[in-house]
Structure formats: C-alpha cells, structure tokens
Scaffold this active site. Structure first.
Site, PDB file in Angstrom:
ATOM      1  N   MET A  81       0.817  -1.222   0.000  1.00 15.17           N
ATOM      2  CA  MET A  81       0.000   0.000   0.000  1.00 15.17           C
ATOM      3  C   MET A  81       0.858   1.283   0.000  1.00 15.17           C
ATOM      4  O   MET A  81       2.054   1.243   0.276  1.00 15.17           O
ATOM      5  CB  MET A  81      -0.890   0.026   1.256  1.00 15.17           C
ATOM      6  N   HIS A  82       0.199   2.391  -0.256  1.00 15.75           N
ATOM      7  CA  HIS A  82       0.682   3.764  -0.001  1.00 15.75           C
ATOM      8  C   HIS A  82       1.828   4.285  -0.869  1.00 15.75           C
ATOM      9  O   HIS A  82       2.083   5.490  -0.870  1.00 15.75           O
ATOM     10  CB  HIS A  82       1.144   3.946   1.463  1.00 15.75           C
ATOM     11  N   ASP A 239      -2.903  -4.770  -0.212  1.00 17.09           N
ATOM     12  CA  ASP A 239      -2.539  -6.143   0.212  1.00 17.09           C
ATOM     13  C   ASP A 239      -3.253  -6.589   1.476  1.00 17.09           C
ATOM     14  O   ASP A 239      -3.593  -7.773   1.618  1.00 17.09           O
ATOM     15  CB  ASP A 239      -1.020  -6.323   0.328  1.00 17.09           C
TER      16      ASP A 239
HETATM   17  O1  LIG Z   1       1.833   0.093   4.985  1.00 21.98           O
HETATM   18  C1  LIG Z   1       1.216  -0.945   5.093  1.00 21.98           C
HETATM   19  C2  LIG Z   1      -0.196  -0.944   5.526  1.00 21.98           C
HETATM   20  O2  LIG Z   1      -0.670   0.325   5.917  1.00 21.98           O
HETATM   21  C3  LIG Z   1       1.905  -2.235   4.760  1.00 21.98           C
HETATM   22  O3  LIG Z   1       1.189  -3.329   5.259  1.00 21.98           O
HETATM   23  C4  LIG Z   1       2.123  -2.339   3.275  1.00 21.98           C
HETATM   24  O4  LIG Z   1       0.874  -2.531   2.648  1.00 21.98           O
HETATM   25  C5  LIG Z   1       3.151  -3.400   2.880  1.00 21.98           C
HETATM   26  O5  LIG Z   1       2.897  -4.670   3.286  1.00 21.98           O
HETATM   27  P1  LIG Z   1       3.803  -5.988   3.153  1.00 21.98           P
HETATM   28  O6  LIG Z   1       4.813  -5.796   2.096  1.00 21.98           O
HETATM   29  O7  LIG Z   1       4.359  -6.268   4.491  1.00 21.98           O
HETATM   30  O8  LIG Z   1       2.789  -7.055   2.781  1.00 21.98           O
END
Ligand SMILES: O=C(CO)[C@@H](O)[C@H](O)COP(=O)(O)O
Ligand SMILES: Nc1ncnc2c1ncn2[C@@H]1O[C@H](COP(=O)(O)OP(=O)(O)O)[C@@H](O)[C@H]1O
Length: 501
Positions: A81-82, A239
């Site tokens: 995300m983000h 995700d």
């Molecule tokens: O920043 C967040 C949720 O706000 C993280 O959960 C990212 O979405 C990345 O996740 P992974 O690579 O650990 O799955």
C-alpha cells in the site's frame, strides 16, 4: 483448464498464483526485487522492477508450469500500500517510488494536521502518518518542485503495474483510502484536501471498485509477456484488504494477523460507524461499501530478516527460526522491540528505533532469535489491546504472510494473544485474495463471500498453552514499558546518524 491469476505485489517480491475454479493453486512463481535505502528513513523501489518481476513470473508460469495463455480468463492484484508513483504527461515514471515504510515525511504530517486539524480526520478517517501517500506527495512538492511541476498523475504500486498491463490509468478504492486523500464514506477524492494543499484535480486518477473491470491485456504487454489480449483485468486491492479476503475475514469475530515485511492486525467492519479516533487505520475494504480497521508494525518479518541477514546470513531460514525453539518462553529474559525502521501502531513515531533489553552474558543466538520472534508478537498484542479497549471482541486469529510458515512462531502468537490461532490451507492470503477478486470479476461467483466458501479453508489450529500464557503476560508488561523509556535516546541517536552520515 480455466485459471485466474492473482498477482501479489509485495515489498520483498512479486508472487503470481494460477488458481482454478475449485480454488486450488495449480502453479505459482515469484521474483524478488531490491529495496533501496539511500538515506536513514528513506525506502524506495524502482517501479520498472515490479513490471519486469511480474513478467518474469508470468513467463515461467507459461513456459515452466505449462499454464496456457488462452486459459487465463482473468487477472487481479494485491499490492503493497501507499507507495507514491509519479508519472509525467507521457506516463513515464518521474522518480523512484517512495514506499509505505519510508519515514522522511514527519514535517509534512505535522503540516497536514496544522492546516486541516479535525476536518482531515473526519474526511479520511485517519491521522496523517509518514507512510501514507499525501505526506509523500507534499514532500516531493516541497523538495523537488521542478519534478513536481511535471507530474501528470500519481498512482500506487499495483495500480501502476495494472496500467502497464492494460494501458489504462485507474486507482481502486481500498488502496485509494491509504492515500488519505479519499473521502472514505462518499468514495470520492476530497476536493477540500486537494484545495488545502494546492494539488491540481487533474493529478487524481479515476477510481474503480476492486472487482471492477479495468480493461484487457494491452497489445504492448501481450507481446512482452506472452499473455492474450482477451484476458480480462480487474481492479484488485490493497494487500491487507486482499489478505483479509483470502483469509476469509468476513465477519467481526475473527481478526487477521499478517507477518509479511510489515505486520498487521486487521478487523472487518460492517459499516463506517466505528471510531477509533485515529489510533488505528480505517480503510475501505475490497468488498464494496465495507470497511476494515487495522494497526501496523512497520518492521515485523523485516526485523527477523534483518537479524538473520546480519547475524546468520548463511543459515537456511527455516533452520534458523527453528533454532529459537532451543531458547525458553521469554527468551531467557531477553526483550526485543521491533522499531527498527520507526513505528506506526501504537506509537506513530518515524524516529523510534528498536532495542534488545536485558542482554546477559549467558544469552546465545537462539535467545536473540527468540526475542525477535516474541518482540514482533508483543507489538501485535499492543494493537490488539487497542481493539480490546474499544470493546471489540473476537475469538479466532487467522495468521497469514511469510511468518505463518513457522509452527514455533504460530504457537508464540497463540500464547501471547491467549487466543486460538489458525492457518490457511493455501498460505497465500493476499495472492489468493487477488485471485478471488479475479474469480468474482470473470463471473465464477456472484460475490467475494460466495467465492470464500469455496476457496478458503483452514488448516492447523494452535491453542494457548497453559503456563506459557502467564509467562508471556509478565514479559509483555515489561515490553510495554520499553518504548516510553527509550524513545528520547532513540531520537537522539537518529539525530546523530543524520548529522554524521
Ligand atoms: O503500509 C502498510 C499498511 O498500511 C503495509 O502493510 C504495506 O501494505 C506493505 O505490506 P507488506 O509488504 O508487508 O505485505
Ligand atoms: N521459513 C520461515 N519461517 C518464518 N518466517 C519466514 C520464513 N520465511 C520467510 N519468513 C518471514 O516472512 C517475511 C516475508 O513475508 P511475505 O508475506 O512474503 O512478505 P511481503 O509480502 O512483504 O513481501 C520475511 O520478512 C521473513 O521474516
């Protein structure tokens, strides 16, 4: 045999799963890519690596696993995300993507709250945090103004990948929520936020649903990948939303515990009435008009990977984790806090840093590894405590992500949470969720919950062990004190690093 592909665009790698109508993962390929940390607190990736990684994985599915391109009915995504991806008016990438675990934007977060105050929280249902996309956009505007003037549109990682595969620009809602520029309840970009920070309306991409049709494979990508232009593409999800779908978190008596690079404790919400007052993130779900609440440990699996890479690089990962079983509950009195890239929940502090507390001359590597495993789970308990304080009840924790591969770590979760912890038959939570979105998109099922009935099944069950629960509760009471007593020292050490690099 008809299949759909679920593309899980993670932080450490992209994993592509081919799933049949029964929900069976018939083949899977993955490709790792690097994470660049050019300065303390920075975390970037090259968007082109996501595209070439995904293409390499798809190519192997076709050539090695024998998946026939004309049998791939649909494709969808789960995405880290983000992360901010900026494109110019030829849709060329303007700079490396600034990722979710990049904490350079503390100033911009303050500026957002100073400018909009409670209004911002009411619209986005979140407080501004370093990882979110708006502060990153403002950082580029302030620090790279010439480049910012050339921005035609911004995207998120999996939305950029989808653009490259279809040729069509769009962002889907569950990820758009994590930009903190979306009016979550009304599902529109907030003009109030755009105006407050002088952001042109033209840089905001069109919005689509997770299960919404996003186009077909474009001619260029078909030539590049071997896929057919008849394959249909669907929006996909953040995700954590995809992980929740793939783990069957479709009611509020279950929570998701995800140990990926980051760590997440997530709860499904039926409506937008709950109010955690910014203590937890609150985002739109992949299921239309539903929501979820979550807390995030910035470095969960990453803390363990960092520890292994630094102190046990040559050992096999599973062997290295299993060796922690030679230590005891409470790691012989050693505590670890996982704030090694800063923290989000419950301490929104980009400059927090981790620590080992209580190092004794008798401690060995097994104790240190176990302290890392336990510290990560204690940080999840911190998040669960916020749920509990707000009166949220749940009886089952579904564990997903790379961390769910370890039976020892799963038992530690059950003992620390004092809850039943279950695993999935298909460990691929987010990847399976992505495939489920495609399965609903192509019409195999009427809804994601119908699809979950068929695709999601649980495997092992871990129950809290008597004796261990009490010991962990004692250790957790000590763990809780570490942040407060080390924060100032950590901040000064960060300052030292910044001034001496
Ligand atoms: O920043 C967040 C949720 O706000 C993280 O959960 C990212 O979405 C990345 O996740 P992974 O690579 O650990 O799955
Ligand atoms: N055999 C294993 N046992 C326990 N944890 C593991 C194992 N292999 C990998 N991990 C953990 O899983 C994490 C990666 O999880 P994953 O869900 O693949 O991440 P992401 O989606 O962020 O790329 C690693 O950081 C590592 O700590």
């Amino acid at each position: 045999m008809e299949v759909v592909l679920g593309v899980d665009l993670g932080t450490s790698a992209v994993k592509v799963s081919a799933v049949d109508r029964e929900g069976k993962i018939v083949a899977q390929q993955s490709e790792a890519y690097s994470l660049n940390q050019p300065e303390p607190g920075y975390s970037e990736q090259n968007p082109e690596d996501w595209v070439t990684g995904t293409t390499a994985a798809i190519d192997r599915l076709i050539k090695v696993d024998g998946i026939k391109p004309d049998e791939i009915t649909g494709i969808s995504y789960s995405g880290q995300m983000h992360g901010l991806v900026l494109l110019d008016d030829h849709n060329q990438v303007l700079r490396p993507a600034i990722l979710w675990n990049d904490t350079r934007t503390t100033e911009q977060c303050k500026e957002i709250l100073d400018t909009m105050g409670q209004d911002f929280i009411d619209i986005t249902r979140n407080v501004p945090l370093e990882g979110f996309t708006l502060p990153k956009l403002l950082w580029v505007k302030e620090n790279e103004p010439e480049l910012f003037n050339n921005v035609s549109v911004f995207l998120l990682p999996k939305d950029y990948l989808r653009y490259r595969m279809t040729g069509k620009i769009a962002m889907e809602y569950s990820d758009a929520a994590g930009t903190v520029m979306l009016d979550e309840e009304n599902k529109t970009w907030s003009t109030k936020i755009a105006d407050a920070f002088d952001l042109s309306q033209t840089i905001f991409p069109p919005l689509i649903e997770s299960i919404g049709f996003a186009g077909t494979i474009g001619d260029t990508y078909a030539k590049f990948s071997g896929l057919k232009t008849t394959t249909k593409i669907y929006g996909g999800a953040a995700d954590n939303a995809a992980g929740a779908i793939g783990a069957g978190i479709l009611s509020s008596n279950q929570v998701l515990s995800s140990i990926g690079t980051s760590g997440v404790v997530l709860k499904y919400e039926d409506n937008a009435d709950v109010d955690y007052k910014g203590a937890l993130h609150f985002f739109n779900h992949a299921i239309p008009n539903k929501f979820y609440t979550m807390g995030v440990t910035l470095a969960a699996g990453y803390s363990l990977s960092w520890f292994k890479k630094t102190f046990s690089a040559d050992q096999d990962f599973t062997e290295f984790v299993n060796a922690a079983g030679d230590s005891t509950v409470g790691a012989n009195g050693l505590l670890f806090t996982p704030y090694i890239v800063g923290e989000r929940t419950p301490y929104p502090d980009g400059d927090a840093r981790g620590s080992f507390i209580g190092i004794d001359g008798t401690h060995n590597k097994a104790d240190f590894t176990r302290a890392v495993l336990e510290g990560i789970v204690f940080s999840f308990k911190d998040i669960m405590r916020i749920f509990a304080e707000k009166g949220s009840n749940f009886d089952t924790v579904v564990s997903i992500g790379g961390g769910a591969k370890s039976p020892l770590w799963l038992q530690i979760q059950a003992d620390v949470f004092n809850k039943k912890v279950v695993t999935l038959k298909n460990e691929q939570g987010p990847g399976l969720g992505a495939a489920m979105i495609a399965a609903v998109g192509v019409g195999w099922f009427d809804s994601l919950s119908d699809c979950a009935q068929k695709f999601v099944s649980y495997d092992q069950e871990y129950v809290p062990g008597s004796g261990n629960v009490e010991k962990y509760e004692k250790m957790y009471q000590l763990y809780k004190q570490v942040y407060g007593q080390t924060a100032e020292i950590s901040h000064k050490l960060m300052e030292y690093r910044r001034n001496n690099l």
